[in-house]
Scaffold this motif. Structure first.
Motif, PDB file in Angstrom:
ATOM      1  N   LEU A 142     -48.536 -41.166 -73.032  1.00  0.00           N
ATOM      2  CA  LEU A 142     -48.212 -41.291 -74.455  1.00  0.00           C
ATOM      3  C   LEU A 142     -49.372 -40.807 -75.311  1.00  0.00           C
ATOM      4  O   LEU A 142     -49.170 -40.115 -76.320  1.00  0.00           O
ATOM      5  CB  LEU A 142     -47.861 -42.744 -74.781  1.00  0.00           C
ATOM      6  CG  LEU A 142     -47.459 -43.047 -76.222  1.00  0.00           C
ATOM      7  CD1 LEU A 142     -46.303 -42.163 -76.679  1.00  0.00           C
ATOM      8  CD2 LEU A 142     -47.090 -44.519 -76.378  1.00  0.00           C
ATOM      9  N   HIS A 143     -50.593 -41.150 -74.913  1.00  0.00           N
ATOM     10  CA  HIS A 143     -51.782 -40.668 -75.631  1.00  0.00           C
ATOM     11  C   HIS A 143     -51.796 -39.131 -75.650  1.00  0.00           C
ATOM     12  O   HIS A 143     -52.040 -38.514 -76.694  1.00  0.00           O
ATOM     13  CB  HIS A 143     -53.042 -41.217 -74.944  1.00  0.00           C
ATOM     14  CG  HIS A 143     -54.325 -40.712 -75.515  1.00  0.00           C
ATOM     15  ND1 HIS A 143     -54.942 -41.285 -76.608  1.00  0.00           N
ATOM     16  CD2 HIS A 143     -55.110 -39.662 -75.167  1.00  0.00           C
ATOM     17  CE1 HIS A 143     -56.044 -40.617 -76.898  1.00  0.00           C
ATOM     18  NE2 HIS A 143     -56.177 -39.633 -76.029  1.00  0.00           N
ATOM     19  N   ALA A 184     -58.240 -51.661 -89.267  1.00  0.00           N
ATOM     20  CA  ALA A 184     -57.380 -51.311 -90.405  1.00  0.00           C
ATOM     21  C   ALA A 184     -55.908 -51.542 -90.065  1.00  0.00           C
ATOM     22  O   ALA A 184     -55.146 -52.061 -90.894  1.00  0.00           O
ATOM     23  CB  ALA A 184     -57.609 -49.851 -90.803  1.00  0.00           C
ATOM     24  N   LEU A 185     -55.489 -51.171 -88.858  1.00  0.00           N
ATOM     25  CA  LEU A 185     -54.109 -51.419 -88.438  1.00  0.00           C
ATOM     26  C   LEU A 185     -53.785 -52.903 -88.476  1.00  0.00           C
ATOM     27  O   LEU A 185     -52.739 -53.313 -88.998  1.00  0.00           O
ATOM     28  CB  LEU A 185     -53.888 -50.889 -87.018  1.00  0.00           C
ATOM     29  CG  LEU A 185     -53.585 -49.402 -86.875  1.00  0.00           C
ATOM     30  CD1 LEU A 185     -53.730 -48.969 -85.419  1.00  0.00           C
ATOM     31  CD2 LEU A 185     -52.176 -49.080 -87.372  1.00  0.00           C
ATOM     32  N   ALA A 220     -45.960 -48.635 -79.966  1.00  0.00           N
ATOM     33  CA  ALA A 220     -45.996 -48.397 -81.416  1.00  0.00           C
ATOM     34  C   ALA A 220     -47.420 -48.472 -81.940  1.00  0.00           C
ATOM     35  O   ALA A 220     -47.839 -47.657 -82.775  1.00  0.00           O
ATOM     36  CB  ALA A 220     -45.106 -49.418 -82.131  1.00  0.00           C
ATOM     37  N   TYR A 221     -48.171 -49.435 -81.454  1.00  0.00           N
ATOM     38  CA  TYR A 221     -49.570 -49.606 -81.871  1.00  0.00           C
ATOM     39  C   TYR A 221     -50.413 -48.410 -81.411  1.00  0.00           C
ATOM     40  O   TYR A 221     -51.207 -47.859 -82.173  1.00  0.00           O
ATOM     41  CB  TYR A 221     -50.097 -50.907 -81.261  1.00  0.00           C
ATOM     42  CG  TYR A 221     -51.320 -51.485 -81.918  1.00  0.00           C
ATOM     43  CD1 TYR A 221     -51.220 -52.535 -82.815  1.00  0.00           C
ATOM     44  CD2 TYR A 221     -52.584 -50.991 -81.637  1.00  0.00           C
ATOM     45  CE1 TYR A 221     -52.346 -53.084 -83.413  1.00  0.00           C
ATOM     46  CE2 TYR A 221     -53.711 -51.524 -82.221  1.00  0.00           C
ATOM     47  CZ  TYR A 221     -53.594 -52.576 -83.104  1.00  0.00           C
ATOM     48  OH  TYR A 221     -54.716 -53.095 -83.689  1.00  0.00           O
ATOM     49  N   LEU A 222     -50.195 -48.014 -80.156  1.00  0.00           N
ATOM     50  CA  LEU A 222     -50.958 -46.893 -79.603  1.00  0.00           C
ATOM     51  C   LEU A 222     -50.684 -45.600 -80.367  1.00  0.00           C
ATOM     52  O   LEU A 222     -51.609 -44.839 -80.683  1.00  0.00           O
ATOM     53  CB  LEU A 222     -50.604 -46.733 -78.124  1.00  0.00           C
ATOM     54  CG  LEU A 222     -51.402 -45.725 -77.301  1.00  0.00           C
ATOM     55  CD1 LEU A 222     -51.410 -46.146 -75.825  1.00  0.00           C
ATOM     56  CD2 LEU A 222     -50.825 -44.310 -77.402  1.00  0.00           C
ATOM     57  N   PRO A 224     -40.491 -47.226 -89.503  1.00  0.00           N
ATOM     58  CA  PRO A 224     -41.607 -48.187 -89.506  1.00  0.00           C
ATOM     59  C   PRO A 224     -42.902 -47.593 -88.968  1.00  0.00           C
ATOM     60  O   PRO A 224     -43.995 -47.918 -89.461  1.00  0.00           O
ATOM     61  CB  PRO A 224     -41.094 -49.325 -88.609  1.00  0.00           C
ATOM     62  CG  PRO A 224     -39.616 -49.174 -88.596  1.00  0.00           C
ATOM     63  CD  PRO A 224     -39.358 -47.710 -88.701  1.00  0.00           C
ATOM     64  N   GLU A 225     -42.801 -46.718 -87.956  1.00  0.00           N
ATOM     65  CA  GLU A 225     -44.010 -46.093 -87.399  1.00  0.00           C
ATOM     66  C   GLU A 225     -44.674 -45.194 -88.437  1.00  0.00           C
ATOM     67  O   GLU A 225     -45.891 -45.231 -88.623  1.00  0.00           O
ATOM     68  CB  GLU A 225     -43.644 -45.286 -86.152  1.00  0.00           C
ATOM     69  CG  GLU A 225     -44.845 -44.748 -85.401  1.00  0.00           C
ATOM     70  CD  GLU A 225     -45.604 -45.832 -84.654  1.00  0.00           C
ATOM     71  OE1 GLU A 225     -46.848 -45.757 -84.632  1.00  0.00           O
ATOM     72  OE2 GLU A 225     -44.990 -46.754 -84.095  1.00  0.00           O
TER      73      GLU A 225
END
Length: 409
Positions: A128-129, A279-280, A355-357, A247-248
């Motif tokens: 995913l990265h 920040a996230l 989603a976070y990544l 949302p992303e």
């Protein structure tokens, strides 16, 4: 929490005029509205999601936890409500029953959720990265020499769109139709046409993946022992797109806005003290992209915090208001994950980690490439898009010293 007749000292929600959550005034400063609602109503406030669609907004953190963890009294299935709700309401596609985990209860919910969790848990974070980098670099290269860009339309939206397509194994042409339909639903403009656009495009994807499975979320859903039908597949995939694009995009944009306007983060663009992760976490606490959602429909009139909630009327959790509930006390944002932005309980977001990544990698890619990024207009001039469910900027215009395109691997 009880249900039955009216108790002494209790009152029914909606006895006063309802506050519309779809107005430009609400979009411009929702936190002021939340404070006013809290002062007038306490933890539960009468609101309107669209004209003729009344709901109760949960603005107390502890009250939200009780409701989100009590699917027996607060099921997510809206079918009884739908019988009398306006079928042409712009919010109907966001609220109506679908055979998916989000809008089901009991054994149906467990079946759908088990399949979704298994398909999402198999996402490889390293792959995913690499996907985010592969998508981000050409997007940045398209505007890096210009010295200016709108980070919503030129970066966050196309990035979220292409990454979710890759995760789901969806060809771009099909994905484009799904994205257009999702935009119509979130905006509440021609929402039913958007719904139909999504349905036909997703069915095409399901037929393709049944014939040609791959290493992707859709193929894993098809192969799961739950044996989802085509109709069920359509609704699982539509939900993944709904959660994976709008949302992303808003999480990326709202976090970039914070980093560009807050001196604690602004320095970090050039090696300051607070990170993208910090920040996230702060945005997820103070201004989450899904501001008001996690909808349930009580089976019976139910007494909560001295307020009678009517049966079969939407109860909407305001993640934004609950996270900022002064009754919980002051909290540090950095490394504190006690917010409700991903929800909690049986309907908590199963895609939290990817989603976070995606958001963290998207922001880091951009700031590594353009470290001197700054807003092109004062923060107060940014325009927030109206809508009861999201916290979304219409644009995030930025300027920066023009840079050479990066090498694409």
């Amino acid at each position: 929490m009880t249900h039955g007749g009216i108790a002494d000292g209790a009152h029914a929600v909606g006895g006063e005029s309802r506050v519309p959550l779809y107005s430009p005034e609400f979009a411009a400063d929702p936190h002021r509205i939340y404070r006013e609602l809290r002062a007038r109503f306490g933890t539960l406030a009468p609101v309107e999601l669209a004209p003729g669609v009344p709901a109760t907004l949960v603005i107390g953190y502890r009250t939200a936890l009780r409701i989100l963890n009590d699917p027996e009294h607060f099921p997510a299935d809206p079918r009884v409500w739908q019988r009398t709700a306006p079928p042409d309401s712009p919010v109907m596609p966001m609220l109506e029953w679908r055979p998916n985990a989000l809008r089901s209860s009991g054994s149906d919910h467990r079946r759908y959720r088990t399949a979704n969790v298994a398909a999402l848990d198999a996402v490889d974070p390293h792959a995913l990265h690499a996907t985010v980098e592969r998508v981000a670099v050409p997007l940045i290269n398209a505007f890096c020499a210009d010295g200016s860009a709108d980070l919503v339309s030129q970066y966050a939206f196309p990035l979220a769109f292409h990454v979710i397509n890759a995760l789901l194994g969806c060809p771009p042409a099909i994905g484009q139709r799904i994205a257009a339909g999702q935009a119509a639903i979130w905006e509440g403009v021609d929402a039913e046409a958007g719904n139909q656009m999504i349905t036909s495009a997703v069915l095409e994807l399901v037929v393709l993946k049944r014939a040609q499975p791959g290493d992707d979320v859709v193929s894993r859903l098809i192969a799961h022992p739950a044996e989802l039908t085509d109709e069920e597949m359509i609704h699982q995939i539509a939900t993944l797109y709904g959660a994976g694009i709008e949302p992303e995009q808003n999480l990326i944009v709202n976090t970039l806005r914070l980093m560009l306007t807050d001196t604690r983060f602004a320095g970090s663009l050039l090696g300051g003290s607070m990170s993208t992760r910090g920040a996230l976490d702060e945005v997820l606490f103070t201004d989450p992209p899904g501001a008001n959602y996690c909808v349930s429909y009580p089976r019976h009139p139910i007494l909560v915090d001295g307020v009678w909630l009517p049966a079969h009327q939407p109860v909407v959790v305001s993640m934004a208001a609950c996270n900022n509930d002064p009754a919980v006390g002051a909290r540090e944002f950095t490394d504190n994950r006690a917010h409700l932005a991903w929800s909690v309980g049986p309907h908590a977001c199963p895609a939290r980690s990817p989603a976070y990544l995606i958001a963290q990698d998207a922001i880091d890619q951009l700031l590594d490439a353009l470290p001197e990024l700054r807003l092109a207009v004062p923060d107060a001039e940014l325009i927030w898009r109206p809508g009861p469910f999201h916290r979304a900027l219409s644009q995030l215009p930025v300027v920066f010293p023009p840079a050479l395109p990066m090498h694409v691997n």
